[in-house]
Design a protein around this motif. Structure first.
Motif, PDB file in Angstrom:
ATOM      1  N   UNK A 198       0.659  -1.286  -0.377  1.00 57.77           N
ATOM      2  CA  UNK A 198       0.005   0.390  -0.051  1.00 57.77           C
ATOM      3  C   UNK A 198       0.807   1.065   0.482  1.00 57.77           C
ATOM      4  N   UNK A 199       2.115   0.896   0.776  1.00 61.58           N
ATOM      5  CA  UNK A 199       2.839   2.237   0.838  1.00 61.58           C
ATOM      6  C   UNK A 199       3.039   2.402  -0.050  1.00 61.58           C
ATOM      7  N   UNK A 200       3.824   1.954  -1.203  1.00 61.32           N
ATOM      8  CA  UNK A 200       4.261   1.528  -2.666  1.00 61.32           C
ATOM      9  C   UNK A 200       3.701   2.143  -4.036  1.00 61.32           C
ATOM     10  N   UNK A 201       2.293   1.510  -3.541  1.00 58.76           N
ATOM     11  CA  UNK A 201       1.380   1.887  -4.719  1.00 58.76           C
ATOM     12  C   UNK A 201      -0.508   2.114  -4.414  1.00 58.76           C
ATOM     13  N   UNK A 202      -0.214   2.554  -3.090  1.00 59.75           N
ATOM     14  CA  UNK A 202      -1.377   2.751  -2.806  1.00 59.75           C
ATOM     15  C   UNK A 202      -1.753   3.798  -3.510  1.00 59.75           C
ATOM     16  N   UNK A 203      -1.179   4.791  -3.397  1.00 56.57           N
ATOM     17  CA  UNK A 203      -1.225   6.184  -4.911  1.00 56.57           C
ATOM     18  C   UNK A 203      -1.947   6.374  -5.556  1.00 56.57           C
ATOM     19  N   UNK A 251       2.901   6.857   3.993  1.00 61.36           N
ATOM     20  CA  UNK A 251       3.713   6.261   3.061  1.00 61.36           C
ATOM     21  C   UNK A 251       5.084   7.751   3.455  1.00 61.36           C
ATOM     22  N   UNK A 252       4.285   8.402   5.188  1.00 56.87           N
ATOM     23  CA  UNK A 252       5.249   9.458   5.545  1.00 56.87           C
ATOM     24  C   UNK A 252       5.870   8.279   6.574  1.00 56.87           C
ATOM     25  N   UNK A 253       5.152   7.140   7.318  1.00 52.31           N
ATOM     26  CA  UNK A 253       5.757   6.321   8.680  1.00 52.31           C
ATOM     27  C   UNK A 253       6.742   5.678   7.753  1.00 52.31           C
ATOM     28  N   UNK A 254       6.261   5.092   6.288  1.00 53.16           N
ATOM     29  CA  UNK A 254       7.269   4.190   5.277  1.00 53.16           C
ATOM     30  C   UNK A 254       8.347   4.543   5.259  1.00 53.16           C
ATOM     31  N   UNK A 255       8.444   5.870   4.658  1.00 54.53           N
ATOM     32  CA  UNK A 255       9.914   6.593   4.414  1.00 54.53           C
ATOM     33  C   UNK A 255      10.752   6.785   5.331  1.00 54.53           C
ATOM     34  N   UNK A 263      14.218   3.519   0.719  1.00 55.50           N
ATOM     35  CA  UNK A 263      13.132   4.532   1.546  1.00 55.50           C
ATOM     36  C   UNK A 263      13.288   5.612  -0.602  1.00 55.50           C
ATOM     37  N   UNK A 264      14.433   5.598  -0.884  1.00 53.01           N
ATOM     38  CA  UNK A 264      14.156   6.533  -1.992  1.00 53.01           C
ATOM     39  C   UNK A 264      13.072   6.186  -3.245  1.00 53.01           C
ATOM     40  N   UNK A 265      13.219   4.917  -3.350  1.00 43.69           N
ATOM     41  CA  UNK A 265      12.025   4.589  -4.535  1.00 43.69           C
ATOM     42  C   UNK A 265      11.119   4.641  -4.088  1.00 43.69           C
ATOM     43  N   UNK A 266      10.128   4.240  -2.778  1.00 40.41           N
ATOM     44  CA  UNK A 266       8.846   5.174  -2.634  1.00 40.41           C
ATOM     45  C   UNK A 266       8.716   6.337  -2.462  1.00 40.41           C
ATOM     46  N   UNK A 267      10.137   7.462  -2.355  1.00 46.37           N
ATOM     47  CA  UNK A 267       9.507   8.832  -2.396  1.00 46.37           C
ATOM     48  C   UNK A 267       9.521   8.537  -3.582  1.00 46.37           C
ATOM     49  N   UNK A 268      10.238   8.106  -4.979  1.00 49.14           N
ATOM     50  CA  UNK A 268       9.849   8.299  -6.330  1.00 49.14           C
ATOM     51  C   UNK A 268       8.656   7.995  -6.829  1.00 49.14           C
ATOM     52  N   UNK A 269       8.307   6.888  -6.227  1.00 49.69           N
ATOM     53  CA  UNK A 269       7.655   6.209  -6.919  1.00 49.69           C
ATOM     54  C   UNK A 269       6.270   6.790  -6.601  1.00 49.69           C
ATOM     55  N   UNK A 270       5.557   7.409  -5.213  1.00 47.96           N
ATOM     56  CA  UNK A 270       5.107   7.897  -4.889  1.00 47.96           C
ATOM     57  C   UNK A 270       4.635   9.979  -5.463  1.00 47.96           C
ATOM     58  N   UNK A 271       6.443  10.227  -5.326  1.00 50.38           N
ATOM     59  CA  UNK A 271       6.096  11.754  -6.160  1.00 50.38           C
ATOM     60  C   UNK A 271       5.599  11.438  -7.767  1.00 50.38           C
TER      61      UNK A 271
END
Length: 121
Positions: free
Chosen positions: A20-25, A42-46, A100-108
């Protein structure tokens, strides 16, 4: 038996949360109210990846395994396949920063697209 079932269920929930953190967006593209659940996740995951915070789900999983009489994770399907996704061998602090950077990039990317669609509408 009940504690092991609870631990296995928690592992599945943990994996679901990570996905969900990765793809919930992407869900937010279809159902906008999901944003209010996704952004805190996402904030928690990062924070967990970048600041190396302990995840309470991991602690609860281990506690339930201990209560089930297991020293660690067993060799069942859940432990063998799902846990390897959540806790890969050789996970280092540097790898966690990359994750963490991957999570940020996907969600951005997803939220940038969502904002652009909203502005154009």
């Amino acid at each position: 038996m009940l504690y092991r079932l609870a631990a296995d269920s928690l592992v599945l929930f943990h994996l679901s949360f990570i996905l969900f953190v990765l793809f919930g967006g992407l869900l937010a593209l279809k159902w906008r109210p999901v944003i209010w659940l996704h952004l805190p996740a996402v904030a928690w995951g990062i924070a967990v990846e970048v600041l190396h915070l302990p995840c309470p789900l991991t602690r609860w999983e281990n506690l339930l395994r201990h209560l089930a009489g297991q020293d660690g994770y067993g060799a069942g399907f859940i432990e063998h396949y799902i846990l390897a996704l959540i806790y890969p061998a050789g996970l280092t602090a540097d790898i966690q920063l990359v994750l963490g950077a991957v999570v940020v990039a996907i969600n951005l990317a997803v939220y940038g697209w969502l904002i652009r669609r909203y502005v154009q509408a």
